[in-house]
Design a protein around this motif. Structure first.
Motif, mmCIF file in Angstrom:
data_model
loop_
_atom_site.group_PDB
_atom_site.id
_atom_site.type_symbol
_atom_site.label_atom_id
_atom_site.label_comp_id
_atom_site.label_asym_id
_atom_site.label_seq_id
_atom_site.Cartn_x
_atom_site.Cartn_y
_atom_site.Cartn_z
ATOM 1 N N HIS A 67 0.787 -1.233 0.000
ATOM 2 C CA HIS A 67 0.000 0.000 0.000
ATOM 3 C C HIS A 67 0.821 1.287 0.000
ATOM 4 O O HIS A 67 0.261 2.354 -0.269
ATOM 5 C CB HIS A 67 -0.957 0.005 1.196
ATOM 6 C CG HIS A 67 -1.992 -1.063 1.102
ATOM 7 N ND1 HIS A 67 -3.143 -0.928 0.372
ATOM 8 C CD2 HIS A 67 -2.032 -2.309 1.623
ATOM 9 C CE1 HIS A 67 -3.852 -2.032 0.450
ATOM 10 N NE2 HIS A 67 -3.197 -2.891 1.209
ATOM 11 N N TYR A 68 2.089 1.191 0.299
ATOM 12 C CA TYR A 68 2.899 2.412 0.367
ATOM 13 C C TYR A 68 4.051 2.414 -0.627
ATOM 14 O O TYR A 68 4.372 3.448 -1.193
ATOM 15 C CB TYR A 68 3.425 2.623 1.796
ATOM 16 C CG TYR A 68 2.324 3.003 2.749
ATOM 17 C CD1 TYR A 68 1.982 4.331 2.941
ATOM 18 C CD2 TYR A 68 1.610 2.035 3.447
ATOM 19 C CE1 TYR A 68 0.962 4.693 3.806
ATOM 20 C CE2 TYR A 68 0.591 2.379 4.317
ATOM 21 C CZ TYR A 68 0.273 3.703 4.486
ATOM 22 O OH TYR A 68 -0.748 4.054 5.336
ATOM 23 N N ILE A 69 4.667 1.253 -0.835
ATOM 24 C CA ILE A 69 5.762 1.181 -1.808
ATOM 25 C C ILE A 69 5.199 1.028 -3.214
ATOM 26 O O ILE A 69 5.515 1.810 -4.110
ATOM 27 C CB ILE A 69 6.728 0.019 -1.480
ATOM 28 C CG1 ILE A 69 7.336 0.168 -0.079
ATOM 29 C CG2 ILE A 69 7.810 -0.097 -2.554
ATOM 30 C CD1 ILE A 69 8.258 1.358 0.106
ATOM 31 N N LYS A 70 4.352 0.030 -3.406
ATOM 32 C CA LYS A 70 3.775 -0.233 -4.729
ATOM 33 C C LYS A 70 2.995 0.968 -5.257
ATOM 34 O O LYS A 70 3.035 1.260 -6.451
ATOM 35 C CB LYS A 70 2.863 -1.463 -4.676
ATOM 36 C CG LYS A 70 2.355 -1.894 -6.019
ATOM 37 C CD LYS A 70 1.490 -3.129 -5.918
ATOM 38 C CE LYS A 70 0.926 -3.489 -7.275
ATOM 39 N NZ LYS A 70 -0.046 -4.576 -7.176
ATOM 40 N N ASP A 71 2.306 1.675 -4.361
ATOM 41 C CA ASP A 71 1.530 2.839 -4.780
ATOM 42 C C ASP A 71 2.382 4.103 -4.938
ATOM 43 O O ASP A 71 1.855 5.159 -5.270
ATOM 44 C CB ASP A 71 0.400 3.113 -3.779
ATOM 45 C CG ASP A 71 -0.675 2.030 -3.820
ATOM 46 O OD1 ASP A 71 -0.665 1.211 -4.759
ATOM 47 O OD2 ASP A 71 -1.513 1.994 -2.897
ATOM 48 N N GLY A 72 3.682 4.009 -4.667
ATOM 49 C CA GLY A 72 4.585 5.126 -4.893
ATOM 50 C C GLY A 72 4.629 6.168 -3.791
ATOM 51 O O GLY A 72 5.197 7.242 -3.977
ATOM 52 N N VAL A 73 4.045 5.867 -2.634
ATOM 53 C CA VAL A 73 4.087 6.811 -1.517
ATOM 54 C C VAL A 73 5.526 6.946 -1.018
ATOM 55 O O VAL A 73 5.984 8.031 -0.681
ATOM 56 C CB VAL A 73 3.146 6.360 -0.368
ATOM 57 C CG1 VAL A 73 3.253 7.286 0.830
ATOM 58 C CG2 VAL A 73 1.709 6.277 -0.872
#
Length: 104
Positions: A67-73
């Protein structure tokens, strides 16, 4: 929820300070352990925003990556750092029977 986030982040900061003290004292395995827990509590503080928690470290890490790496956060390099810290912590707990010593 913000109180939980703050509490977890304070724990992360405390673990980081402890890791630094242990490193300065030459307590490398203990410093690795506390460094990892600093990262882990920081991750849990972030996932608290989503009302997510897991009883397993791997669950928290997988959720964070999804949810944070894959989504580019956060940058992908952070995922590699988390994985390295996780593995170092795991390896620092190896029983001495699994270690090899010169001349034995």
């Amino acid at each position: 929820m913000k109180e939980l986030l703050r509490y977890r982040f304070r724990r992360a900061e405390e673990e980081f300070c402890t890791a630094d003290i242990l490193l300065e004292a030459g307590q490398f395995k203990a410093s690795i352990n506390r460094s990892y827990y600093s990262i882990f509590h920081a991750l849990r503080s972030e996932t608290a925003l989503d009302h997510f928690d897991s009883g397993k470290h791997s669950g928290v890490i997988a959720y964070f990556n999804r949810h944070y790496i894959k989504d580019g956060v956060f940058d992908k390099s952070l995922s590699k750092m988390i994985d390295t810290a996780y593995r170092l912590r795991e390896n620092s707990h190896l029983p001495d029977s699994l270690l090899s010593f010169p001349g034995s």
